[in-house]
Design a protein around this motif. Structure first.
Motif, PDB file in Angstrom:
ATOM      1  N   MET A   1      11.355  12.441  15.421  1.00 36.66           N
ATOM      2  CA  MET A   1      10.306  13.418  15.271  1.00 36.66           C
ATOM      3  C   MET A   1       9.867  13.954  16.640  1.00 36.66           C
ATOM      4  N   TYR A   2       9.726  13.058  17.604  1.00 40.60           N
ATOM      5  CA  TYR A   2       9.324  13.466  18.949  1.00 40.60           C
ATOM      6  C   TYR A   2      10.353  14.428  19.543  1.00 40.60           C
ATOM      7  N   ALA A   3      11.619  14.123  19.350  1.00 43.27           N
ATOM      8  CA  ALA A   3      12.688  14.980  19.886  1.00 43.27           C
ATOM      9  C   ALA A   3      12.636  16.368  19.253  1.00 43.27           C
ATOM     10  N   ILE A   4      12.336  16.437  17.992  1.00 46.37           N
ATOM     11  CA  ILE A   4      12.234  17.735  17.314  1.00 46.37           C
ATOM     12  C   ILE A   4      11.030  18.510  17.840  1.00 46.37           C
ATOM     13  N   ARG A   5       9.918  17.832  17.991  1.00 48.98           N
ATOM     14  CA  ARG A   5       8.680  18.499  18.406  1.00 48.98           C
ATOM     15  C   ARG A   5       8.698  18.955  19.854  1.00 48.98           C
ATOM     16  N   PHE A   6       9.206  18.114  20.751  1.00 50.64           N
ATOM     17  CA  PHE A   6       9.136  18.420  22.177  1.00 50.64           C
ATOM     18  C   PHE A   6      10.480  18.672  22.837  1.00 50.64           C
ATOM     19  N   LEU A  11      13.292   6.895  24.987  1.00 50.29           N
ATOM     20  CA  LEU A  11      14.043   5.649  24.972  1.00 50.29           C
ATOM     21  C   LEU A  11      13.183   4.461  24.585  1.00 50.29           C
ATOM     22  N   THR A  12      11.991   4.714  24.085  1.00 54.94           N
ATOM     23  CA  THR A  12      11.095   3.622  23.710  1.00 54.94           C
ATOM     24  C   THR A  12      10.596   3.821  22.290  1.00 54.94           C
ATOM     25  N   ARG A  13      10.189   2.748  21.686  1.00 53.39           N
ATOM     26  CA  ARG A  13       9.548   2.818  20.375  1.00 53.39           C
ATOM     27  C   ARG A  13       8.101   2.338  20.467  1.00 53.39           C
ATOM     28  N   ASP A  14       7.645   2.099  21.682  1.00 55.41           N
ATOM     29  CA  ASP A  14       6.274   1.648  21.908  1.00 55.41           C
ATOM     30  C   ASP A  14       5.317   2.810  21.624  1.00 55.41           C
ATOM     31  N   ILE A  15       4.451   2.641  20.654  1.00 58.50           N
ATOM     32  CA  ILE A  15       3.564   3.724  20.229  1.00 58.50           C
ATOM     33  C   ILE A  15       2.629   4.181  21.344  1.00 58.50           C
ATOM     34  N   GLU A  16       2.181   3.268  22.189  1.00 55.85           N
ATOM     35  CA  GLU A  16       1.292   3.650  23.288  1.00 55.85           C
ATOM     36  C   GLU A  16       2.014   4.558  24.284  1.00 55.85           C
ATOM     37  N   VAL A  17       3.278   4.259  24.556  1.00 51.93           N
ATOM     38  CA  VAL A  17       4.068   5.098  25.465  1.00 51.93           C
ATOM     39  C   VAL A  17       4.265   6.478  24.844  1.00 51.93           C
ATOM     40  N   LEU A  18       4.574   6.517  23.560  1.00 53.65           N
ATOM     41  CA  LEU A  18       4.762   7.800  22.874  1.00 53.65           C
ATOM     42  C   LEU A  18       3.480   8.623  22.876  1.00 53.65           C
ATOM     43  N   ARG A  19       2.363   7.974  22.644  1.00 51.50           N
ATOM     44  CA  ARG A  19       1.079   8.696  22.679  1.00 51.50           C
ATOM     45  C   ARG A  19       0.806   9.265  24.058  1.00 51.50           C
ATOM     46  N   GLY A  20       1.112   8.511  25.094  1.00 57.90           N
ATOM     47  CA  GLY A  20       0.922   8.995  26.454  1.00 57.90           C
ATOM     48  C   GLY A  20       1.798  10.197  26.758  1.00 57.90           C
ATOM     49  N   GLN A  21       3.046  10.142  26.311  1.00 56.48           N
ATOM     50  CA  GLN A  21       3.959  11.265  26.535  1.00 56.48           C
ATOM     51  C   GLN A  21       3.508  12.493  25.751  1.00 56.48           C
ATOM     52  N   GLU A  22       3.072  12.280  24.517  1.00 59.32           N
ATOM     53  CA  GLU A  22       2.581  13.398  23.719  1.00 59.32           C
ATOM     54  C   GLU A  22       1.340  14.003  24.364  1.00 59.32           C
ATOM     55  N   GLY A  23       0.441  13.155  24.856  1.00 64.34           N
ATOM     56  CA  GLY A  23      -0.760  13.641  25.521  1.00 64.34           C
ATOM     57  C   GLY A  23      -0.438  14.496  26.738  1.00 64.34           C
ATOM     58  N   ALA A  28      -0.242  19.911  29.143  1.00 66.23           N
ATOM     59  CA  ALA A  28       0.518  21.008  29.743  1.00 66.23           C
ATOM     60  C   ALA A  28       0.413  22.273  28.893  1.00 66.23           C
ATOM     61  N   SER A  29       0.386  22.111  27.574  1.00 66.82           N
ATOM     62  CA  SER A  29       0.233  23.262  26.678  1.00 66.82           C
ATOM     63  C   SER A  29      -1.110  23.948  26.885  1.00 66.82           C
ATOM     64  N   TYR A  30      -2.179  23.141  27.020  1.00 66.62           N
ATOM     65  CA  TYR A  30      -3.503  23.704  27.285  1.00 66.62           C
ATOM     66  C   TYR A  30      -3.522  24.446  28.614  1.00 66.62           C
ATOM     67  N   GLN A  31      -2.903  23.866  29.632  1.00 68.23           N
ATOM     68  CA  GLN A  31      -2.865  24.511  30.944  1.00 68.23           C
ATOM     69  C   GLN A  31      -2.134  25.843  30.882  1.00 68.23           C
ATOM     70  N   LEU A  32      -0.995  25.881  30.195  1.00 65.94           N
ATOM     71  CA  LEU A  32      -0.235  27.120  30.072  1.00 65.94           C
ATOM     72  C   LEU A  32      -0.992  28.178  29.281  1.00 65.94           C
ATOM     73  N   ALA A  33      -1.640  27.776  28.212  1.00 61.97           N
ATOM     74  CA  ALA A  33      -2.403  28.728  27.408  1.00 61.97           C
ATOM     75  C   ALA A  33      -3.560  29.307  28.209  1.00 61.97           C
ATOM     76  N   ALA A  34      -4.263  28.467  28.948  1.00 63.34           N
ATOM     77  CA  ALA A  34      -5.380  28.948  29.764  1.00 63.34           C
ATOM     78  C   ALA A  34      -4.889  29.943  30.809  1.00 63.34           C
TER      79      ALA A  34
END
Length: 67
Positions: A1-6, A11-23, A28-34
């Motif tokens: 899902m992450y690969a499709i979205r971003f 290379l990890t399945r650790d949810i905390e790492v995934l949340r950090g990467q998503e954040g 970056a999306s907010y910065q670009l939009a602004a």
């Protein structure tokens, strides 16, 4: 899902790492939009107890999520 979205494979399945990467991607999306719309952006600071106290871009993004 992450690969499709971003468009990146992770290379990890650790949810905390995934949340950090998503954040980081969302930040970056907010910065670009602004930048695209010529708005100042110094981060998203939101207080649930005082939602009207935040800056306009944060209020707008929060309202969009609520709808």
């Amino acid at each position: 899902m992450y690969a499709i979205r971003f468009g990146e494979f992770v290379l990890t399945r650790d949810i905390e790492v995934l949340r950090g990467q998503e954040g980081a991607h969302i930040k970056a999306s907010y910065q670009l939009a602004a930048k695209r719309f010529g708005l100042p952006w110094n981060g998203r600071h939101y207080d649930r107890d005082a939602p009207d106290a935040s800056d306009i871009p944060t209020r707008q993004s929060t309202m969009r999520v609520r709808l």
